[in-house]
Design a protein around this motif. Structure first.
Motif, PDB file in Angstrom:
ATOM      1  N   THR A 106     -32.927  -2.848  44.234  1.00  0.00           N
ATOM      2  CA  THR A 106     -32.634  -3.218  45.936  1.00  0.00           C
ATOM      3  C   THR A 106     -31.779  -4.152  45.934  1.00  0.00           C
ATOM      4  OG1 THR A 106     -33.744  -5.822  44.781  1.00  0.00           O
ATOM      5  CG2 THR A 106     -35.574  -4.197  45.339  1.00  0.00           C
ATOM      6  N   ARG A 107     -30.936  -4.013  44.388  1.00  0.00           N
ATOM      7  CA  ARG A 107     -29.151  -4.983  44.333  1.00  0.00           C
ATOM      8  C   ARG A 107     -29.325  -5.964  44.845  1.00  0.00           C
ATOM      9  NH1 ARG A 107     -25.492  -1.468  48.343  1.00  0.00           N
ATOM     10  NH2 ARG A 107     -23.658  -2.805  46.630  1.00  0.00           N
ATOM     11  N   ASN A 108     -29.654  -6.738  44.833  1.00  0.00           N
ATOM     12  CA  ASN A 108     -30.473  -8.221  44.557  1.00  0.00           C
ATOM     13  C   ASN A 108     -31.253  -8.733  43.630  1.00  0.00           C
ATOM     14  OD1 ASN A 108     -31.874 -11.117  45.379  1.00  0.00           O
ATOM     15  ND2 ASN A 108     -31.518 -10.218  47.545  1.00  0.00           N
ATOM     16  N   ARG A 109     -30.647  -9.694  42.476  1.00  0.00           N
ATOM     17  CA  ARG A 109     -30.708 -10.390  41.906  1.00  0.00           C
ATOM     18  C   ARG A 109     -32.484 -11.294  41.576  1.00  0.00           C
ATOM     19  NH1 ARG A 109     -27.072 -10.277  37.472  1.00  0.00           N
ATOM     20  NH2 ARG A 109     -24.781  -9.262  37.859  1.00  0.00           N
ATOM     21  N   PHE A 110     -32.454 -11.331  42.716  1.00  0.00           N
ATOM     22  CA  PHE A 110     -34.403 -12.353  42.783  1.00  0.00           C
ATOM     23  C   PHE A 110     -35.066 -11.878  43.213  1.00  0.00           C
ATOM     24  CE2 PHE A 110     -30.393 -15.268  44.249  1.00  0.00           C
ATOM     25  CZ  PHE A 110     -29.802 -15.550  43.074  1.00  0.00           C
ATOM     26  N   VAL A 111     -34.709 -10.099  43.229  1.00  0.00           N
ATOM     27  CA  VAL A 111     -36.129  -9.377  42.871  1.00  0.00           C
ATOM     28  C   VAL A 111     -37.388  -9.040  41.559  1.00  0.00           C
ATOM     29  CG1 VAL A 111     -37.090  -7.517  44.261  1.00  0.00           C
ATOM     30  CG2 VAL A 111     -35.364  -8.448  45.592  1.00  0.00           C
ATOM     31  N   SER A 112     -37.802  -8.841  41.474  1.00  0.00           N
ATOM     32  CA  SER A 112     -38.601  -9.052  40.575  1.00  0.00           C
ATOM     33  C   SER A 112     -39.890  -8.232  40.873  1.00  0.00           C
ATOM     34  CB  SER A 112     -38.545  -9.506  39.740  1.00  0.00           C
ATOM     35  OG  SER A 112     -39.355 -10.932  39.913  1.00  0.00           O
ATOM     36  N   PRO A 113     -40.763  -7.721  40.246  1.00  0.00           N
ATOM     37  CA  PRO A 113     -42.275  -7.356  40.143  1.00  0.00           C
ATOM     38  C   PRO A 113     -42.873  -8.982  40.936  1.00  0.00           C
ATOM     39  CG  PRO A 113     -41.576  -5.815  37.962  1.00  0.00           C
ATOM     40  CD  PRO A 113     -40.394  -6.744  38.965  1.00  0.00           C
ATOM     41  N   THR A 126     -29.090 -13.484  50.923  1.00  0.00           N
ATOM     42  CA  THR A 126     -29.665 -12.683  49.712  1.00  0.00           C
ATOM     43  C   THR A 126     -30.638 -13.118  49.033  1.00  0.00           C
ATOM     44  OG1 THR A 126     -27.819 -13.366  49.164  1.00  0.00           O
ATOM     45  CG2 THR A 126     -29.391 -12.303  47.622  1.00  0.00           C
ATOM     46  N   LEU A 127     -31.396 -15.078  49.564  1.00  0.00           N
ATOM     47  CA  LEU A 127     -32.774 -15.662  48.578  1.00  0.00           C
ATOM     48  C   LEU A 127     -33.530 -14.952  50.183  1.00  0.00           C
ATOM     49  CD1 LEU A 127     -31.578 -18.802  47.676  1.00  0.00           C
ATOM     50  CD2 LEU A 127     -31.918 -16.945  46.271  1.00  0.00           C
ATOM     51  N   LEU A 128     -33.401 -14.522  51.388  1.00  0.00           N
ATOM     52  CA  LEU A 128     -34.509 -13.846  52.040  1.00  0.00           C
ATOM     53  C   LEU A 128     -35.057 -13.259  51.501  1.00  0.00           C
ATOM     54  CD1 LEU A 128     -33.057 -15.384  55.617  1.00  0.00           C
ATOM     55  CD2 LEU A 128     -34.389 -16.647  54.251  1.00  0.00           C
ATOM     56  N   VAL A 129     -34.766 -11.903  50.869  1.00  0.00           N
ATOM     57  CA  VAL A 129     -35.378 -10.931  50.889  1.00  0.00           C
ATOM     58  C   VAL A 129     -36.480 -11.271  49.830  1.00  0.00           C
ATOM     59  CG1 VAL A 129     -34.740  -8.644  49.145  1.00  0.00           C
ATOM     60  CG2 VAL A 129     -33.113  -9.889  50.481  1.00  0.00           C
ATOM     61  N   PRO A 130     -36.296 -12.001  48.581  1.00  0.00           N
ATOM     62  CA  PRO A 130     -37.356 -12.316  47.699  1.00  0.00           C
ATOM     63  C   PRO A 130     -38.310 -13.279  49.063  1.00  0.00           C
ATOM     64  CG  PRO A 130     -35.425 -13.822  47.110  1.00  0.00           C
ATOM     65  CD  PRO A 130     -35.350 -12.866  47.554  1.00  0.00           C
ATOM     66  N   LEU A 131     -38.273 -13.980  49.050  1.00  0.00           N
ATOM     67  CA  LEU A 131     -39.450 -14.514  49.773  1.00  0.00           C
ATOM     68  C   LEU A 131     -39.938 -13.670  50.812  1.00  0.00           C
ATOM     69  CD1 LEU A 131     -37.129 -17.789  51.711  1.00  0.00           C
ATOM     70  CD2 LEU A 131     -38.605 -17.633  49.949  1.00  0.00           C
ATOM     71  N   VAL A 132     -39.361 -13.040  51.395  1.00  0.00           N
ATOM     72  CA  VAL A 132     -40.191 -11.541  52.249  1.00  0.00           C
ATOM     73  C   VAL A 132     -41.200 -10.905  51.239  1.00  0.00           C
ATOM     74  CG1 VAL A 132     -40.001  -9.643  53.142  1.00  0.00           C
ATOM     75  CG2 VAL A 132     -38.131 -10.884  53.904  1.00  0.00           C
ATOM     76  N   GLY A 133     -40.714 -10.848  49.648  1.00  0.00           N
ATOM     77  CA  GLY A 133     -41.487 -10.411  48.896  1.00  0.00           C
ATOM     78  C   GLY A 133     -42.462 -11.691  48.549  1.00  0.00           C
ATOM     79  N   LEU A 134     -41.972 -12.922  47.896  1.00  0.00           N
ATOM     80  CA  LEU A 134     -42.984 -14.054  48.054  1.00  0.00           C
ATOM     81  C   LEU A 134     -44.505 -14.020  48.653  1.00  0.00           C
ATOM     82  CD1 LEU A 134     -40.845 -16.353  46.412  1.00  0.00           C
ATOM     83  CD2 LEU A 134     -42.783 -14.902  45.178  1.00  0.00           C
ATOM     84  N   MET A 135     -43.755 -14.140  50.295  1.00  0.00           N
ATOM     85  CA  MET A 135     -44.843 -14.491  51.560  1.00  0.00           C
ATOM     86  C   MET A 135     -45.414 -12.916  51.574  1.00  0.00           C
ATOM     87  SD  MET A 135     -42.830 -15.899  54.668  1.00  0.00           S
ATOM     88  CE  MET A 135     -41.269 -14.396  54.656  1.00  0.00           C
ATOM     89  N   LEU A 136     -45.365 -11.297  51.505  1.00  0.00           N
ATOM     90  CA  LEU A 136     -45.938 -10.107  51.668  1.00  0.00           C
ATOM     91  C   LEU A 136     -46.804 -10.345  50.149  1.00  0.00           C
ATOM     92  CD1 LEU A 136     -47.209  -7.588  52.758  1.00  0.00           C
ATOM     93  CD2 LEU A 136     -45.252  -6.676  50.758  1.00  0.00           C
ATOM     94  N   GLY A 137     -46.383 -11.358  49.191  1.00  0.00           N
ATOM     95  CA  GLY A 137     -47.332 -11.402  47.958  1.00  0.00           C
ATOM     96  C   GLY A 137     -48.908 -12.147  47.573  1.00  0.00           C
TER      97      GLY A 137
END
Length: 349
Positions: free
Chosen positions: A100-107, A162-173
């Motif tokens: 994802t080319r983002n340090r804050f994205v993980s499973p 950059t921090l909005l990317v994991p926020l999208v994942g957190l909201m989806l999760g």
């Protein structure tokens, strides 16, 4: 897809040509991580509600000795499960960070864990308590579909921060987690769901952890494809120009991440922050070449989970706090430190 600074990803074979960062501290880091694993393993074997000392094992004369039986039935399987779960989740986080080319994205920040839990719950409703392998396969498919949906959303969204990317994942999760909780409530399966949402190693004994050996295969695939993952982390255009099929590499990476996440959720439950904190710490020290970072990441992930497990067994001895709870506390503090350090290094936030 949102990108971070150029040093957030780096190829392996052509990384010199691409001019990306490569740290020189891989060997000391590997030695330190291995030492922590050994120390954590010894502590995990000889700490617990029941007394077990090395002298008891040396004095044993048969496999029926209580000390040997405790080692083979409980302490040994628990240690192996934590080693495999920690190393596998840390490597999964390393792959997600590069793909994802983002340090804050993980499973755990891409919704993969929540999708695996939803798949596991649906499989339990259909198959019942039997058929562990079938339930795990359904969880893998759900985790794979959810992670692919997350990546598709990133392609459609233009995120400047950059921090909005994991926020999208957190909201989806969070949405998926809400649906899962609602279904579990209606089906009276909330206690079962709790075992998948809070990592707890207290129930791991011989015969209940062997599914985790599947993550060894996933880790072998990650090692085999390490150079391609590194190149794919440069972006689709650069990867294609270097002769790498970017789409195929991403698909392989997603399968590895989905399998690892689903298997760990089935056996141990969710262990937060290990896939987020460990890869960031390792790449800060070792650099961005996945082939160099992968063994250190696996060892550091295992050491982190073992440390959390030992702390949870010491604080309220002879009782214990679930490893997932301790990992949430320690991982949260470490993540804040990592976040501040990355901002200080100029990573956009």
């Amino acid at each position: 897809m949102t990108t971070t600074s150029p040093h957030d990803a780096g190829p392996a074979a052509p990384w010199r040509a691409a001019g990306l960062r490569r740290a020189a501290g891989s060997r000391p880091a590997a030695v330190a991580a291995a030492a922590l694993v050994v120390a954590g393993a010894l502590a995990s074997l000889f700490l617990g509600a029941a007394d077990l000392a090395p002298a008891d094992l040396l004095a044993a004369r048969s496999l029926d000795d209580p000390a040997v039986e405790l080692l083979l039935v409980s302490r040994g399987p628990r240690l192996l499960a934590l080693l495999l779960a920690g190393s596998a989740m840390a490597v999964a986080g390393l792959l997600m960070m590069h793909l994802t080319r983002n340090r804050f994205v993980s499973p755990s920040t891409a919704g993969t864990v929540e999708w695996a839990q939803l798949g596991l719950l649906l499989a339990t409703l259909v198959l019942g308590s039997t058929g562990v392998l079938e339930r795990m396969l359904v969880a893998v498919v759900a985790a794979l579909a959810g992670t692919a949906l997350f990546l598709r959303l990133l392609r459609r969204l233009v995120l400047a921060d950059t921090l909005l990317v994991p926020l999208v994942g957190l909201m989806l999760g969070a949405v998926v987690s809400g649906v899962t909780t609602g279904i579990a409530y209606r089906a009276d399966l909330l206690p079962v769901l709790a075992t998948w949402t809070a990592g707890d190693a207290s129930g791991i004994i011989a015969g209940r952890f062997e599914l985790l050996w599947l993550v060894v295969v996933a880790l072998a695939v990650a090692w085999w494809q390490a150079d391609r993952f590194t190149v794919a982390g440069l972006g689709e255009g650069t990867a294609v120009s270097l002769g790498v099929d970017h789409g195929a590499v991403v698909r392989v990476g997603l399968v590895v991440v989905a399998v690892v996440t689903a298997v760990v959720v089935v056996v141990v439950g969710a262990v937060p922050f290990v896939a987020l904190v460990v890869p960031n710490l390792v790449t800060i020290v070792v650099g961005d070449d996945i082939r160099r970072a992968l063994p250190v990441t696996a060892a550091a992930g295992a050491a982190f989970v073992l440390l959390c497990d030992v702390v949870g067994r010491v604080v309220v001895h002879p009782y214990e706090i679930p490893v997932g709870t301790v990992a949430g506390v320690i991982g949260g503090v470490v993540f804040l430190v990592v976040l501040l350090r990355l901002r200080g290094r100029g990573v956009s936030a």
